[in-house]
Write a protein that holds these residues in place. Structure first.
Motif, PDB file in Angstrom:
ATOM      1  N   VAL A  72      50.428  48.412   1.647  1.00 46.51           N
ATOM      2  CA  VAL A  72      49.395  49.251   2.232  1.00 46.51           C
ATOM      3  C   VAL A  72      48.902  50.183   1.137  1.00 46.51           C
ATOM      4  O   VAL A  72      49.704  50.841   0.471  1.00 46.51           O
ATOM      5  CB  VAL A  72      49.929  50.093   3.418  1.00 46.51           C
ATOM      6  N   PHE A  73      47.606  50.244   0.932  1.00 43.84           N
ATOM      7  CA  PHE A  73      47.044  51.130  -0.075  1.00 43.84           C
ATOM      8  C   PHE A  73      45.682  51.615   0.398  1.00 43.84           C
ATOM      9  O   PHE A  73      44.824  50.810   0.756  1.00 43.84           O
ATOM     10  CB  PHE A  73      46.867  50.395  -1.421  1.00 43.84           C
ATOM     11  N   ARG A  77      39.034  54.666   8.506  1.00 44.82           N
ATOM     12  CA  ARG A  77      38.782  55.095   9.883  1.00 44.82           C
ATOM     13  C   ARG A  77      38.241  53.879  10.621  1.00 44.82           C
ATOM     14  O   ARG A  77      37.296  53.228  10.163  1.00 44.82           O
ATOM     15  CB  ARG A  77      37.738  56.203   9.918  1.00 44.82           C
ATOM     16  N   THR A  78      38.849  53.559  11.752  1.00 44.31           N
ATOM     17  CA  THR A  78      38.440  52.406  12.537  1.00 44.31           C
ATOM     18  C   THR A  78      38.095  52.868  13.952  1.00 44.31           C
ATOM     19  O   THR A  78      38.859  53.602  14.568  1.00 44.31           O
ATOM     20  CB  THR A  78      39.564  51.349  12.612  1.00 44.31           C
ATOM     21  N   VAL A 106      36.361  47.718   2.089  1.00 45.92           N
ATOM     22  CA  VAL A 106      35.717  48.470   1.022  1.00 45.92           C
ATOM     23  C   VAL A 106      34.374  48.897   1.590  1.00 45.92           C
ATOM     24  O   VAL A 106      33.485  48.070   1.784  1.00 45.92           O
ATOM     25  CB  VAL A 106      35.527  47.609  -0.250  1.00 45.92           C
ATOM     26  N   GLY A 107      34.269  50.174   1.894  1.00 39.66           N
ATOM     27  CA  GLY A 107      33.059  50.634   2.573  1.00 39.66           C
ATOM     28  C   GLY A 107      33.166  50.335   4.054  1.00 39.66           C
ATOM     29  O   GLY A 107      34.069  50.789   4.729  1.00 39.66           O
ATOM     30  N   LEU A 132      38.476  52.626   2.198  1.00 38.61           N
ATOM     31  CA  LEU A 132      39.021  51.760   1.163  1.00 38.61           C
ATOM     32  C   LEU A 132      40.469  51.513   1.544  1.00 38.61           C
ATOM     33  O   LEU A 132      41.296  52.415   1.483  1.00 38.61           O
ATOM     34  CB  LEU A 132      38.943  52.422  -0.213  1.00 38.61           C
ATOM     35  N   LEU A 133      40.758  50.309   1.982  1.00 34.15           N
ATOM     36  CA  LEU A 133      42.103  49.992   2.444  1.00 34.15           C
ATOM     37  C   LEU A 133      42.393  48.528   2.174  1.00 34.15           C
ATOM     38  O   LEU A 133      41.600  47.655   2.518  1.00 34.15           O
ATOM     39  CB  LEU A 133      42.239  50.264   3.949  1.00 34.15           C
ATOM     40  N   ALA A 134      43.532  48.282   1.542  1.00 33.70           N
ATOM     41  CA  ALA A 134      44.034  46.918   1.361  1.00 33.70           C
ATOM     42  C   ALA A 134      45.395  46.867   2.030  1.00 33.70           C
ATOM     43  O   ALA A 134      46.218  47.760   1.843  1.00 33.70           O
ATOM     44  CB  ALA A 134      44.161  46.588  -0.122  1.00 33.70           C
TER      45      ALA A 134
END
Length: 146
Positions: A72-73, A77-78, A106-107, A132-134
């Motif tokens: 997780v990096f 916001r969802t 991303v975005g 920005l989340l991987a």
């Protein structure tokens, strides 16, 4: 002429069997749910947020929180909206929902998910993820009524 009483008996038995089966599922109902979830992490992540359950003409405020473990990096916001089914009362939405997944935001991105809790409530949600989340992780989301 013995066929008519036999047919009538089968019809009565079939009607009784359907009457015994249908009430168990006929009472389950559904509603609509909106969740806003903020997620951030580095290896171990956390999430929190709020939402609203609309059930039988009433609105119930919700709180969410959870943990993610894996790769997780970043942060995001969802906002998810959708249907909740297989509930008898608003409190059936409360519980822990688990999921395994992978994603990259991303975005802006689109997200869709189906979750089930220990009470059998089913959430079918879709929405937009911003940030920005991987992630490649196992996650748990707890929902409670405030």
């Amino acid at each position: 002429m013995k066929i008519a009483p036999l047919l009538r008996g089968l019809l009565v038995a079939l009607t009784a069997a359907c009457g015994a089966i249908l009430p168990a599922t006929a009472h389950a109902d559904g509603g609509f749910i909106t969740l806003t979830i903020y997620k951030a992490g580095w290896i171990i992540g956390g999430s929190g947020g709020s939402g609203m359950l609309h059930f039988h003409g009433r609105a119930y405020p919700l709180s969410t929180g959870g943990l993610d473990w894996g790769l997780v990096f970043g942060g995001s916001r969802t906002v998810l909206r959708g249907r909740v089914s297989n509930i008898w009362r608003p409190s059936d939405v409360e519980g822990v929902y688990g999921a395994a997944g992978a994603g990259l935001a991303v975005g802006r991105g689109v997200r869709g998910i189906v979750l089930t809790n220990q009470k059998g409530a089913v959430l079918e949600l879709s929405g937009e993820q911003i940030g920005l989340l991987a992630n490649v992780d196992l996650s748990g989301l707890a929902i409670t009524i405030r």
